[in-house]
Design an enzyme around this catalytic site. Structure first.
Site, short mmCIF file in Angstrom:
data_model
loop_
_atom_site.label_atom_id
_atom_site.label_comp_id
_atom_site.label_asym_id
_atom_site.label_seq_id
_atom_site.Cartn_x
_atom_site.Cartn_y
_atom_site.Cartn_z
N CYS A 232 -51.55 -14.43 -56.48
CA CYS A 232 -51.16 -15.03 -55.21
C CYS A 232 -52.39 -15.06 -54.31
O CYS A 232 -53.41 -14.47 -54.63
CB CYS A 232 -50.04 -14.23 -54.56
SG CYS A 232 -49.13 -15.22 -53.32
N SER B 91 -41.41 -2.44 -51.67
CA SER B 91 -41.97 -1.40 -50.79
C SER B 91 -40.96 -0.83 -49.80
O SER B 91 -40.86 0.39 -49.63
CB SER B 91 -43.18 -1.97 -50.05
OG SER B 91 -42.81 -3.13 -49.32
N CYS C 278 -52.18 -14.52 -50.73
CA CYS C 278 -51.98 -13.94 -49.39
C CYS C 278 -52.90 -12.77 -49.06
O CYS C 278 -53.22 -12.54 -47.90
CB CYS C 278 -50.52 -13.55 -49.18
SG CYS C 278 -49.81 -12.58 -50.51
N LYS D 115 -36.61 -10.51 -56.84
CA LYS D 115 -37.27 -9.67 -55.86
C LYS D 115 -36.75 -9.98 -54.46
O LYS D 115 -36.68 -11.15 -54.11
CB LYS D 115 -38.76 -9.95 -55.94
CG LYS D 115 -39.59 -9.13 -55.01
CD LYS D 115 -41.01 -9.56 -55.14
CE LYS D 115 -41.76 -8.90 -54.01
NZ LYS D 115 -43.09 -9.34 -53.89
N GLU E 27 -34.13 -22.21 -59.18
CA GLU E 27 -35.51 -21.74 -59.35
C GLU E 27 -35.75 -21.20 -60.77
O GLU E 27 -36.79 -21.48 -61.38
CB GLU E 27 -35.82 -20.63 -58.34
CG GLU E 27 -35.97 -21.11 -56.90
CD GLU E 27 -37.33 -21.76 -56.64
OE1 GLU E 27 -38.13 -21.89 -57.59
OE2 GLU E 27 -37.59 -22.15 -55.48
N CYS F 76 -49.48 -17.37 -48.47
CA CYS F 76 -49.60 -17.34 -49.93
C CYS F 76 -50.22 -18.61 -50.50
O CYS F 76 -50.25 -18.79 -51.72
CB CYS F 76 -48.23 -17.11 -50.56
SG CYS F 76 -47.51 -15.53 -50.08
N ARG G 194 -47.09 -5.04 -46.89
CA ARG G 194 -48.11 -5.79 -46.14
C ARG G 194 -49.09 -4.84 -45.46
O ARG G 194 -50.23 -5.21 -45.20
CB ARG G 194 -47.43 -6.77 -45.18
CG ARG G 194 -46.71 -7.86 -45.99
CD ARG G 194 -45.91 -8.83 -45.16
NE ARG G 194 -45.11 -9.70 -46.05
CZ ARG G 194 -44.20 -10.54 -45.63
NH1 ARG G 194 -43.95 -10.67 -44.34
NH2 ARG G 194 -43.52 -11.28 -46.50
N TYR H 143 -42.63 1.70 -57.22
CA TYR H 143 -43.61 2.69 -56.77
C TYR H 143 -43.18 4.10 -57.17
O TYR H 143 -43.96 5.04 -57.05
CB TYR H 143 -43.79 2.57 -55.24
CG TYR H 143 -44.17 1.16 -54.84
CD1 TYR H 143 -45.49 0.73 -54.99
CD2 TYR H 143 -43.22 0.25 -54.40
CE1 TYR H 143 -45.84 -0.58 -54.69
CE2 TYR H 143 -43.57 -1.06 -54.08
CZ TYR H 143 -44.87 -1.47 -54.23
OH TYR H 143 -45.23 -2.76 -53.95
N ARG I 48 -42.91 -16.58 -44.02
CA ARG I 48 -42.97 -17.15 -45.37
C ARG I 48 -41.70 -17.94 -45.74
O ARG I 48 -41.44 -18.19 -46.91
CB ARG I 48 -43.16 -16.03 -46.40
CG ARG I 48 -44.39 -15.16 -46.18
CD ARG I 48 -44.88 -14.60 -47.50
NE ARG I 48 -45.73 -13.43 -47.39
CZ ARG I 48 -46.98 -13.43 -46.95
NH1 ARG I 48 -47.54 -14.55 -46.54
NH2 ARG I 48 -47.67 -12.30 -46.92
N LYS J 193 -37.70 -15.16 -55.53
CA LYS J 193 -38.29 -14.23 -54.56
C LYS J 193 -37.82 -14.64 -53.17
O LYS J 193 -38.03 -15.77 -52.74
CB LYS J 193 -39.82 -14.29 -54.66
CG LYS J 193 -40.51 -13.41 -53.64
CD LYS J 193 -42.01 -13.39 -53.88
CE LYS J 193 -42.71 -12.58 -52.82
NZ LYS J 193 -44.16 -12.58 -53.02
C1 PBG Z 1 -47.44 -11.33 -52.47
C2 PBG Z 1 -46.49 -10.25 -52.78
C3 PBG Z 1 -45.65 -9.55 -51.89
C4 PBG Z 1 -45.03 -8.56 -52.65
C5 PBG Z 1 -45.47 -8.69 -53.97
N1 PBG Z 1 -46.37 -9.76 -54.03
C6 PBG Z 1 -45.45 -9.63 -50.44
C7 PBG Z 1 -45.02 -10.84 -49.76
O1 PBG Z 1 -44.52 -11.79 -50.34
O2 PBG Z 1 -45.20 -10.81 -48.54
C8 PBG Z 1 -44.05 -7.55 -52.12
C9 PBG Z 1 -44.00 -6.26 -52.83
C10 PBG Z 1 -43.35 -5.15 -52.12
O3 PBG Z 1 -42.84 -5.29 -50.99
O4 PBG Z 1 -43.35 -4.06 -52.69
N2 PBG Z 1 -46.95 -12.61 -52.53
ZN ZN Z 2 -48.42 -14.07 -51.57
#
Ligand code: PBG
Ligand code: ZN
Length: 329
Positions: free
Chosen positions: A119, A277, A121, A251, A236, A129, A208, A316, A220, A198
């Site tokens: 990605c 996260s 970002c 996700k 999707e 992204c 982030r 994690y 986003r 996602k």
């Molecule tokens: C990047 C990405 C993100 C996550 C994984 N890849 C963040 C986002 O889309 O802002 C999130 C992972 C997490 O929150 O643990 N595109």
């Molecule tokens: Zn991204």
């Protein structure tokens, strides 16, 4: 009514419960995320994610060794570059931080599977992204120029030794573009794990902090999905399958178990769930206050993802979970 059904008969003894257990978690199910930063000897704990660190490449290798020794088959790498710009140079440059981390981990641990997040970002100055018209402050990500950058990124990551490419930007056609890029560069055998469904989720907040990837303006929601939708997730999924995805990801995980279940029913590809996260941070915060039993809560949650249909879980808590599994065997 006779005979009375007595489901409790099969719950009466721990050994009996083991015999009728339907879902059993193993370290094989887990993928551990790692955040690579420049420097050496660096380990910065992420403020909102106790126990998670931004690590320099040497430390990434040490941690990857620990992951491998715990029987976890794979890590996923994210990178925080030295510099960010409009072209996301740090994402696709052969000397990029993820490329360096990948090379170092594969040299030290050739049998550990290295998944790379593909990605932009973390590498764009604006934190989106994808590619934006220079000077555009509306946050309108341009789809097709982004595909070219993602293609370059994936090829460079594969050249560094990545085993699996995991594009996470939710651009239309990104699986096809990356597949084509990989094939043209003779990486036909590198699988794509698509972040297929996602959602635009508030649960990414702590990530982030970890990846320094918050959008500087806008949000986003023009590329990630609306949390209200499930039929759109199937759309999707089917597009990504048609474009050549080898694995599908949903996700976040916890609030989207219905989506995990539906994706599992709708396809015959392996399904991955990303225990993101914010899900981790909530558990950590409660555990640090002694309000919940961290081990029991985490094992229950991870087992539930598998029961819902996840074949793989990015978490994690992977190292902790593998240790806890070993202690009950
Ligand atoms: C990047 C990405 C993100 C996550 C994984 N890849 C963040 C986002 O889309 O802002 C999130 C992972 C997490 O929150 O643990 N595109
Ligand atoms: Zn991204």
């Amino acid at each position: 009514m006779f005979p009375v059904q007595r489901p409790r008969r099969l719950r009466s003894h721990p050994q009996l419960r083991r015999m009728v257990r339907e879902t059993v978690l193993t370290p094989n199910d887990l993928i551990y995320p790692l955040f690579a930063v420049p420097g050496t000897g660096v380990a910065n704990e992420v403020r909102s994610m106790p126990g998670v660190y931004q690590l320099s490449v040497d430390k990434i290798v040490e941690d990857a060794k620990e992951v491998y020794d715990l029987g976890i088959p794979a890590i996923i790498l994210f990178g925080i570059p030295e510099d960010k710009d409009t072209e996301a140079t740090g994402a696709w440059h052969d000397c990029g931080i993820v490329q360096k981390a990948t090379e170092a981990v594969k040299a030290a641990l050739p049998d550990l599977i290295v998944v790379v997040d593909t990605c932009l970002c973390e590498y764009t100055a604006h934190g989106h992204c994808g590619y934006l018209e220079v000077g555009d402050l509306s946050g309108r990500v341009l789809n097709d120029p982004t595909l070219d950058l993602l293609k370059k990124t994936a090829v460079s990551q594969a050249s560094a030794g990545a085993d699996i490419i995991a594009p996470s930007g939710m651009m239309d056609g990104f699986v096809q573009a990356i597949r084509q890029g990989l094939d043209e560069a003779n990486f036909e055998d590198i699988p794509i794990m698509s972040y297929a469904a996602k959602y635009a989720s508030a649960y990414y907040g702590p990530f982030r902090d970890a990846a320094d990837s918050a959008p500087q303006f806008g949000d986003r929601r023009t590329y990630q999905m609306d949390p209200s939708n499930s039929r759109e997730a199937l759309k999707e999924i089917h597009l990504d399958i048609a474009e050549g995805a080898d694995m599908l990801m949903v996700k976040p995980a916890l609030s989207y178990m219905d989506i995990i279940w539906q994706v599992k029913q709708a396809s015959n590809l392996p399904v991955a769930a990303y225990n993101v996260s914010g899900e981790y941070s909530m558990v950590k915060a409660a555990a640090l206050n002694d309000w919940i039993d961290e081990e029991k809560v985490v094992m229950e949650t991870l087992t539930s993802f598998k029961r819902a249909g996840a074949d793989l879980i990015l978490t994690y808590h992977a190292k902790d979970a593998a240790r806890w599994m070993a202690s009950v065997l």
